[in-house]
Every structure is written in C-alpha cells, then in structure tokens.
Design an enzyme around this catalytic site. Sequence first.
Site, PDB file in Angstrom:
ATOM      1  N   HIS A 153      12.508  -2.542   2.185  1.00  0.00           N
ATOM      2  CA  HIS A 153      11.860  -1.280   2.575  1.00  0.00           C
ATOM      3  C   HIS A 153      12.780  -0.148   2.160  1.00  0.00           C
ATOM      4  O   HIS A 153      13.994  -0.208   2.394  1.00  0.00           O
ATOM      5  CB  HIS A 153      11.620  -1.223   4.088  1.00  0.00           C
ATOM      6  CG  HIS A 153      10.581  -2.181   4.554  1.00  0.00           C
ATOM      7  ND1 HIS A 153       9.237  -1.903   4.477  1.00  0.00           N
ATOM      8  CD2 HIS A 153      10.698  -3.420   5.077  1.00  0.00           C
ATOM      9  CE1 HIS A 153       8.561  -2.936   4.947  1.00  0.00           C
ATOM     10  NE2 HIS A 153       9.419  -3.875   5.316  1.00  0.00           N
ATOM     11  N   PRO A 180       0.796  -1.225   0.000  1.00  0.00           N
ATOM     12  CA  PRO A 180       0.000   0.000   0.000  1.00  0.00           C
ATOM     13  C   PRO A 180       0.831   1.280   0.000  1.00  0.00           C
ATOM     14  O   PRO A 180       1.891   1.358   0.604  1.00  0.00           O
ATOM     15  CB  PRO A 180      -0.826  -0.102   1.289  1.00  0.00           C
ATOM     16  CG  PRO A 180      -0.072  -1.033   2.162  1.00  0.00           C
ATOM     17  CD  PRO A 180       0.609  -1.997   1.232  1.00  0.00           C
ATOM     18  N   ASN A 181       0.308   2.248  -0.716  1.00  0.00           N
ATOM     19  CA  ASN A 181       0.835   3.604  -0.830  1.00  0.00           C
ATOM     20  C   ASN A 181       2.106   3.711  -1.669  1.00  0.00           C
ATOM     21  O   ASN A 181       2.588   4.820  -1.896  1.00  0.00           O
ATOM     22  CB  ASN A 181       1.058   4.237   0.552  1.00  0.00           C
ATOM     23  CG  ASN A 181      -0.230   4.317   1.320  1.00  0.00           C
ATOM     24  OD1 ASN A 181      -1.224   4.810   0.815  1.00  0.00           O
ATOM     25  ND2 ASN A 181      -0.223   3.808   2.541  1.00  0.00           N
ATOM     26  N   TYR A 205      11.038   8.748   1.768  1.00  0.00           N
ATOM     27  CA  TYR A 205      11.049   7.705   0.746  1.00  0.00           C
ATOM     28  C   TYR A 205      11.819   8.076  -0.516  1.00  0.00           C
ATOM     29  O   TYR A 205      11.935   7.260  -1.422  1.00  0.00           O
ATOM     30  CB  TYR A 205       9.612   7.334   0.366  1.00  0.00           C
ATOM     31  CG  TYR A 205       8.812   6.835   1.547  1.00  0.00           C
ATOM     32  CD1 TYR A 205       9.072   5.586   2.104  1.00  0.00           C
ATOM     33  CD2 TYR A 205       7.823   7.618   2.122  1.00  0.00           C
ATOM     34  CE1 TYR A 205       8.350   5.132   3.196  1.00  0.00           C
ATOM     35  CE2 TYR A 205       7.095   7.169   3.214  1.00  0.00           C
ATOM     36  CZ  TYR A 205       7.369   5.933   3.748  1.00  0.00           C
ATOM     37  OH  TYR A 205       6.654   5.491   4.829  1.00  0.00           O
ATOM     38  N   ALA A 227       3.344  -0.843   4.877  1.00  0.00           N
ATOM     39  CA  ALA A 227       2.766  -0.850   6.232  1.00  0.00           C
ATOM     40  C   ALA A 227       2.250  -2.225   6.650  1.00  0.00           C
ATOM     41  O   ALA A 227       2.194  -2.519   7.845  1.00  0.00           O
ATOM     42  CB  ALA A 227       1.646   0.180   6.317  1.00  0.00           C
ATOM     43  N   GLU A 252      12.555  -9.394   1.610  1.00  0.00           N
ATOM     44  CA  GLU A 252      11.730  -8.238   1.948  1.00  0.00           C
ATOM     45  C   GLU A 252      12.587  -6.985   1.804  1.00  0.00           C
ATOM     46  O   GLU A 252      13.764  -6.981   2.178  1.00  0.00           O
ATOM     47  CB  GLU A 252      11.219  -8.355   3.380  1.00  0.00           C
ATOM     48  CG  GLU A 252      10.351  -7.200   3.810  1.00  0.00           C
ATOM     49  CD  GLU A 252       9.857  -7.333   5.241  1.00  0.00           C
ATOM     50  OE1 GLU A 252       9.157  -6.412   5.687  1.00  0.00           O
ATOM     51  OE2 GLU A 252      10.184  -8.326   5.924  1.00  0.00           O
ATOM     52  N   ASN A 296       7.968  -5.655  -0.989  1.00  0.00           N
ATOM     53  CA  ASN A 296       7.912  -4.500  -0.102  1.00  0.00           C
ATOM     54  C   ASN A 296       6.474  -4.457   0.390  1.00  0.00           C
ATOM     55  O   ASN A 296       5.607  -3.902  -0.286  1.00  0.00           O
ATOM     56  CB  ASN A 296       8.292  -3.201  -0.820  1.00  0.00           C
ATOM     57  CG  ASN A 296       8.285  -2.010   0.119  1.00  0.00           C
ATOM     58  OD1 ASN A 296       7.705  -2.064   1.208  1.00  0.00           O
ATOM     59  ND2 ASN A 296       8.921  -0.939  -0.296  1.00  0.00           N
ATOM     60  N   ARG A 335      12.589   4.675  12.671  1.00  0.00           N
ATOM     61  CA  ARG A 335      11.295   5.351  12.585  1.00  0.00           C
ATOM     62  C   ARG A 335      10.453   5.070  13.818  1.00  0.00           C
ATOM     63  O   ARG A 335      10.968   4.661  14.850  1.00  0.00           O
ATOM     64  CB  ARG A 335      10.598   4.908  11.294  1.00  0.00           C
ATOM     65  CG  ARG A 335      11.441   5.326  10.072  1.00  0.00           C
ATOM     66  CD  ARG A 335      10.764   5.190   8.774  1.00  0.00           C
ATOM     67  NE  ARG A 335       9.509   5.932   8.744  1.00  0.00           N
ATOM     68  CZ  ARG A 335       8.574   5.716   7.843  1.00  0.00           C
ATOM     69  NH1 ARG A 335       8.753   4.803   6.904  1.00  0.00           N
ATOM     70  NH2 ARG A 335       7.463   6.414   7.851  1.00  0.00           N
ATOM     71  N   ARG A 354       4.811  11.125  -2.110  1.00  0.00           N
ATOM     72  CA  ARG A 354       4.528  10.887  -0.699  1.00  0.00           C
ATOM     73  C   ARG A 354       5.812  11.010   0.125  1.00  0.00           C
ATOM     74  O   ARG A 354       6.726  10.208  -0.031  1.00  0.00           O
ATOM     75  CB  ARG A 354       3.936   9.491  -0.517  1.00  0.00           C
ATOM     76  CG  ARG A 354       3.688   9.146   0.935  1.00  0.00           C
ATOM     77  CD  ARG A 354       3.119   7.753   1.089  1.00  0.00           C
ATOM     78  NE  ARG A 354       3.020   7.429   2.497  1.00  0.00           N
ATOM     79  CZ  ARG A 354       3.437   6.301   3.029  1.00  0.00           C
ATOM     80  NH1 ARG A 354       3.943   5.373   2.276  1.00  0.00           N
ATOM     81  NH2 ARG A 354       3.321   6.107   4.319  1.00  0.00           N
TER      82      ARG A 354
END
Length: 161
Positions: free
Chosen positions: A111, A21-22, A34, A88, A109, A85, A118, A29
């Site tokens: 990110h 998502p996103n 990012y 969230a 995985e 990825n 964070r 964003r």
Amino acid sequence: MSEPATDTTTRPRRILVLNGPNLDVLGRRDPAQYGTVTLAELEAIVHTEAAVHELEADFRQTNREGELVEWLHEALDHFVGVVINPAAYAHTSVALHDAVEALDVPVVEVHLSNTWKREPFRHVDHVATAATAVIVGAGADGYRLAVAHVASLVSTDAQPE
C-alpha cells in the site's frame, strides 16, 4: 534418492503485479495521501526492479474485484510470486483473501499510504492475513521493496533442498 523438484523450479521466473481500484488515477487522486507518482511510473519502477533480479513482471490494474480474483488464480500455474496492491478491496474482500490463501507462491501486499495512520475502517486488512508479507506507507518505493522481497523468496538460495 533425491527429492523431487518443487513446482517453483519448473515455473518461468515471472511475477504478477496486481493493482486494485482507483490506482489508475494515481498522480491525480489525493496527492497528499498517495503522492504524485502515476501508475505508469509505478510500472516502470516494477520492471526495473524485476530486471535487477532476473525476473519478468506482468503488471496489471483493474477496478473490478472479480478480475483480481481471476488474475490471482493465474498465479497457481504461471508465476513464481505475486505483488498486490488490493487498494480498498484489502478492507472489504474475503474473496481476495481466499484467492491469496490458495496460492503456493509468495504474495507481498503493498500500500502506498500507511493504512494504520488512516481511518479506522482501513485497519482491517483481509488480504494481509493471507499474504506472505505486507509493506505499507513506503510510497512508490514500496513496490520496489515488494519486488525485491519476492525475488529473495524465490531465489535458488531460498529454495528448500
């Protein structure tokens, strides 16, 4: 008597690259977190790196958890490895953990940001505990590294005799 071939020797040399998502709004964003790279630019990076390793990449993005699970199930029969990825969903989805855990192919995985630097809720990563490897905080280069790592794990040199 020789050992039977493993499933990975009969599969096409295709990898599945999933984005959660996103990630469809990358570049717009929170660029401080990012970067300014877009999803289309990430896709180009993935295809270029896959070609270097004589792999074909199937690159997808969704904002829906169930769709990610269904796509991971495709890896059971159609892909030699996965780069994901989960965004969230890494921090919330036991369903993604279970889908990754069910796979018999390498799963890396990735990110873009360093989730450990964070918010505390991002320090829980359900997918990471089922993945073969995790790359965090390398920005867009993390995708290239993830594809290269999957390639190294599925190379004929890395296959058991």
